[in-house]
Design a protein around this motif. Structure first.
Motif, mmCIF file in Angstrom:
data_model
loop_
_atom_site.group_PDB
_atom_site.id
_atom_site.type_symbol
_atom_site.label_atom_id
_atom_site.label_comp_id
_atom_site.label_asym_id
_atom_site.label_seq_id
_atom_site.Cartn_x
_atom_site.Cartn_y
_atom_site.Cartn_z
ATOM 1 N N GLU A 65 0.826 -1.201 0.000
ATOM 2 C CA GLU A 65 0.000 0.000 0.000
ATOM 3 C C GLU A 65 0.859 1.249 0.000
ATOM 4 O O GLU A 65 1.939 1.267 0.589
ATOM 5 N N CYS A 66 0.346 2.282 -0.647
ATOM 6 C CA CYS A 66 1.031 3.570 -0.696
ATOM 7 C C CYS A 66 0.072 4.630 -0.177
ATOM 8 O O CYS A 66 -1.046 4.772 -0.687
ATOM 9 N N GLU A 67 0.512 5.357 0.845
ATOM 10 C CA GLU A 67 -0.288 6.441 1.406
ATOM 11 C C GLU A 67 0.289 7.787 0.985
ATOM 12 O O GLU A 67 1.476 8.055 1.187
ATOM 13 N N ILE A 68 -0.542 8.637 0.437
ATOM 14 C CA ILE A 68 -0.164 10.024 0.183
ATOM 15 C C ILE A 68 -0.275 10.747 1.515
ATOM 16 O O ILE A 68 -1.342 10.773 2.126
ATOM 17 N N THR A 69 0.837 11.317 1.990
ATOM 18 C CA THR A 69 0.825 11.982 3.292
ATOM 19 C C THR A 69 0.643 13.486 3.180
ATOM 20 O O THR A 69 0.206 14.127 4.136
ATOM 21 N N SER A 70 0.980 14.057 2.034
ATOM 22 C CA SER A 70 0.718 15.485 1.796
ATOM 23 C C SER A 70 0.676 15.714 0.291
ATOM 24 O O SER A 70 1.351 15.022 -0.467
ATOM 25 N N LEU A 71 -0.139 16.674 -0.108
ATOM 26 C CA LEU A 71 -0.197 17.090 -1.509
ATOM 27 C C LEU A 71 -0.581 18.557 -1.531
ATOM 28 O O LEU A 71 -1.623 18.933 -1.006
ATOM 29 N N ASN A 72 0.307 19.375 -2.101
ATOM 30 C CA ASN A 72 0.064 20.815 -2.180
ATOM 31 C C ASN A 72 0.445 21.345 -3.537
ATOM 32 O O ASN A 72 1.555 21.098 -4.013
ATOM 33 N N SER A 73 -0.461 22.067 -4.154
ATOM 34 C CA SER A 73 -0.184 22.792 -5.386
ATOM 35 C C SER A 73 -0.201 24.274 -5.047
ATOM 36 O O SER A 73 -1.180 24.767 -4.489
ATOM 37 N N GLN A 98 -0.858 -2.328 -4.361
ATOM 38 C CA GLN A 98 -2.201 -2.644 -4.847
ATOM 39 C C GLN A 98 -3.209 -1.551 -4.498
ATOM 40 O O GLN A 98 -4.306 -1.535 -5.042
ATOM 41 N N ARG A 99 -2.802 -0.682 -3.590
ATOM 42 C CA ARG A 99 -3.735 0.348 -3.133
ATOM 43 C C ARG A 99 -2.990 1.656 -2.910
ATOM 44 O O ARG A 99 -1.917 1.680 -2.313
ATOM 45 N N LEU A 100 -3.570 2.746 -3.386
ATOM 46 C CA LEU A 100 -3.096 4.110 -3.131
ATOM 47 C C LEU A 100 -4.177 4.768 -2.293
ATOM 48 O O LEU A 100 -5.356 4.737 -2.658
#
Length: 164
Positions: A65-73, A98-100
């Protein structure tokens, strides 16, 4: 707008990453599902235009599994967030995840729109989770965007196995 490029984060990025995370999240410490992560030490991607950062995504991989911990534009409406998300999705796919997934808060309606428009599904609401999170990260305010009380974590996911 001039074109931007997406590139992996390097050790030389840590200071501006920590600064940006501090500006948007109160510190580089992130709390999701009761766990604390130092997001400026995680892998990620930068969106860069004219040698200046215009976006950031950090993530962590655990198992499949991959977790997005921050996303900023830093520039809205030109595809920076989508390009950063695609970079993480591609990296997670290469890593055989297998999972984002991502956690956002109940006040962040823009994030809820953003992720759902890009194929993420709402999978859980963790009621009053921020009460516990504040014990781990005191910088989390009581009131968030548009004056909405910050209470809940909302989990969204994209099944990457569906993309194969």
């Amino acid at each position: 707008m001039k074109p931007f490029e997406i590139r992996p984060l390097s050790k030389g990025d840590q200071a501006w990453v920590a600064s940006l995370l501090g500006k948007y999240y109160g510190s580089a410490r992130m709390v999701t599902r009761g766990k604390v992560y130092q997001a400026d030490e995680l892998p990620g991607f930068a969106a860069v235009q004219d040698d200046k950062p215009v976006g950031l995504v950090t993530y962590r991989i655990e198992g499949n599994e991959c977790e997005i911990t921050s996303l900023n534009s830093l520039v809205k409406g030109v595809g920076i967030g989508s390009a950063l998300l695609a970079a993480v999705r591609d990296g997670a796919t290469l890593a055989k995840c297998q999972r984002l997934w991502v956690i956002t808060t109940n006040d962040n309606t823009a994030a809820l729109r953003f992720y759902q428009k890009r194929g993420f599904l709402l999978v859980a609401v963790y009621r009053n989770a921020l009460e516990h999170s504040r014990r781990l990260k005191s910088e989390i305010p009581l009131v968030g965007i548009d004056g909405i009380p910050l209470r809940d974590e909302i989990e969204l996911e994209m099944k990457l196995s569906d993309l194969f």
